[in-house]
Design a protein around this motif. Structure first.
Motif, mmCIF file in Angstrom:
data_model
loop_
_atom_site.group_PDB
_atom_site.id
_atom_site.type_symbol
_atom_site.label_atom_id
_atom_site.label_comp_id
_atom_site.label_asym_id
_atom_site.label_seq_id
_atom_site.Cartn_x
_atom_site.Cartn_y
_atom_site.Cartn_z
ATOM 1 N N TRP A 1 -42.188 -41.389 -32.898
ATOM 2 C CA TRP A 1 -41.690 -40.340 -32.005
ATOM 3 C C TRP A 1 -42.373 -40.419 -30.644
ATOM 4 N N LEU A 2 -43.679 -40.650 -30.666
ATOM 5 C CA LEU A 2 -44.413 -40.770 -29.404
ATOM 6 C C LEU A 2 -43.974 -42.007 -28.644
ATOM 7 N N GLU B 1 -41.104 -43.376 -28.624
ATOM 8 C CA GLU B 1 -39.761 -43.215 -28.058
ATOM 9 C C GLU B 1 -39.794 -42.598 -26.667
ATOM 10 N N ILE B 2 -40.894 -41.968 -26.286
ATOM 11 C CA ILE B 2 -41.000 -41.359 -24.951
ATOM 12 C C ILE B 2 -41.104 -42.416 -23.878
ATOM 13 N N PRO C 1 -32.281 -42.968 -22.407
ATOM 14 C CA PRO C 1 -33.631 -42.386 -22.419
ATOM 15 C C PRO C 1 -34.459 -42.814 -21.204
ATOM 16 N N PHE D 1 -36.033 -40.269 -18.452
ATOM 17 C CA PHE D 1 -37.435 -40.366 -18.031
ATOM 18 C C PHE D 1 -37.518 -40.432 -16.510
#
Length: 384
Positions: free
Chosen positions: A330-331, A333-334, A363, A367
């Motif tokens: 999850w981290l 994916e940032i 994504p 960002f």
């Protein structure tokens, strides 16, 4: 004029202690540097200790069973029991499974052909097809090795009584392992395209991270603030030259990949270039945001490396992405590098098209919007 005081020729511990005390006081006042001193070793211990895994298990696997018998279900269960394969929603057919594999949504596609059980009971050794996404050899190597063991014991409890004649060595069925997109398992095919994402991130973020801090240290920030320009115009003007630099770096890396490492380039380079423009813009916007947050170039460099470290470890460049725990994924994916790695490997090695690229490009675009908003919010038209 007063003569300069001489420190003498003998070393003084008192004077050295006074200088060291001054440095500690300055370090304590520089809260960002102090935070980095504490945060970086903690981050390294947590990431290397918990998130990094060179033997990934529970890899997403689609199973297409055209036969649907007890024996095929037993074999599928044996694959799951190895803990390397984690079935996800089964697609309609083998073509849909191959599409999921090409997009990178799954790591393995297992296909039981029609008539598999009938051939097995006749002693004809039917073939079980297992296709693997081998773009990252480290992610699939151990799982592929586990297939042979699973095949040998998968039907031990099913082949009893009259069927016992089918058990033994070799197993009653063959496994056809297809290493897709990198059949030879060449590590350079995975690493060199990934370097495009990593090198661009390091250089683009670092160069623009000094954009405003350099103006402050040179005393030209006040003149910039006095000019009749908008915040967005300053940001665009600071970023534009580095886009050209980023494209030049990308061209050098791609040429080296093609002619030095013979990396296959199956997909559209124009499509890759379009995605690269968005990625470069996101990195430059991040660097510009860092420059508005840092008060000097040292802090800007510290913040750059603090972002670069987890990106290197959690993006899937150095270690298999699916080998990390869920929270680390999850981290990861940032970070825009995570998605651009999938784009560049997908385009070059798999020949991915526009629809596949867009699923990873949005994504990065999100960002870009977020960090651009932060940068323009932090930028001030007047000195604080």
């Amino acid at each position: 004029m007063r003569p300069e005081r001489s420190a003498g020729t003998r070393f003084s511990f008192a004077r050295a202690y006074a200088i060291a005390l001054k440095e500690f006081v300055q370090m304590r006042r520089d809260r960002l540097t102090f935070a980095m001193i504490v945060a970086i070793p903690i981050a390294q211990v947590l990431l290397f200790g918990f998130a990094i895994n060179s033997d990934p298990k529970r890899l997403p696997t689609v199973i297409v069973d055209y036969d649907r018998t007890d024996l095929t279900r037993s074999i599928a269960s044996a694959l799951v029991n190895t803990r390397y394969f984690a079935p996800v929603a089964a697609p309609a057919d083998a073509l849909a499974a191959d599409a999921l594999l090409a997009r990178g949504d799954v790591q393995f596609a297992v296909v039981f052909p029609a008539g598999f059980t009938r051939q097995l009971l006749r002693g004809e050794r039917p073939t079980l097809r297992v296709a693997a996404d081998a773009t990252d050899p480290a992610a699939t190597g151990n799982a592929i090795a586990a297939l042979a063991d699973a095949g040998s014991y998968a039907l031990v409890h099913d082949l009893q009584g009259p069927l016992a004649r089918l058990s033994g060595d070799p197993p009653p069925f063959a496994i056809d392992i297809q290493r897709r997109f990198n059949p030879e398992g060449v590590t350079a095919y995975n690493i060199v395209p990934g370097l495009l994402a990593v090198i661009l991130q390091l250089t683009m973020v670092m160069m623009t991270a000094f954009a405003i801090t350099r103006e402050r240290e040179r005393g030209t920030y006040e003149g910039l603030l006095a000019t009749p320009v908008m915040r967005s115009e300053v940001m665009a003007g600071k970023i534009a030259p580095y886009i050209v630099v980023g494209l030049a770096q990308s061209a050098i890396i791609l040429l080296a990949a093609r002619y030095l490492f013979a990396v296959p380039m199956i997909g559209s380079l124009a499509l890759l270039g379009a995605a690269m423009m968005v990625y470069i813009a996101a990195l430059l916007a991040l660097g510009y945001a860092i420059s508005t947050l840092a008060s000097n170039q040292l802090q800007a460099m510290q913040m750059t490396f603090f972002f670069f470290l987890p990106t290197m470890l959690l993006s899937g460049f150095m270690f298999p992405f699916r080998g990390m725990p869920v929270w680390a994924q999850w981290l990861g994916e940032i970070f825009p590098a995570t998605h651009f790695l999938r784009i560049v490997r997908g385009v070059l090695l798999k020949g991915n098209g526009g629809a596949d690229v867009v699923s990873h490009l949005w994504p990065i675009a999100l960002f870009l919007l977020v960090v651009s908003a932060v940068a323009m919010w932090r930028y001030r038209q007047t000195l604080d």
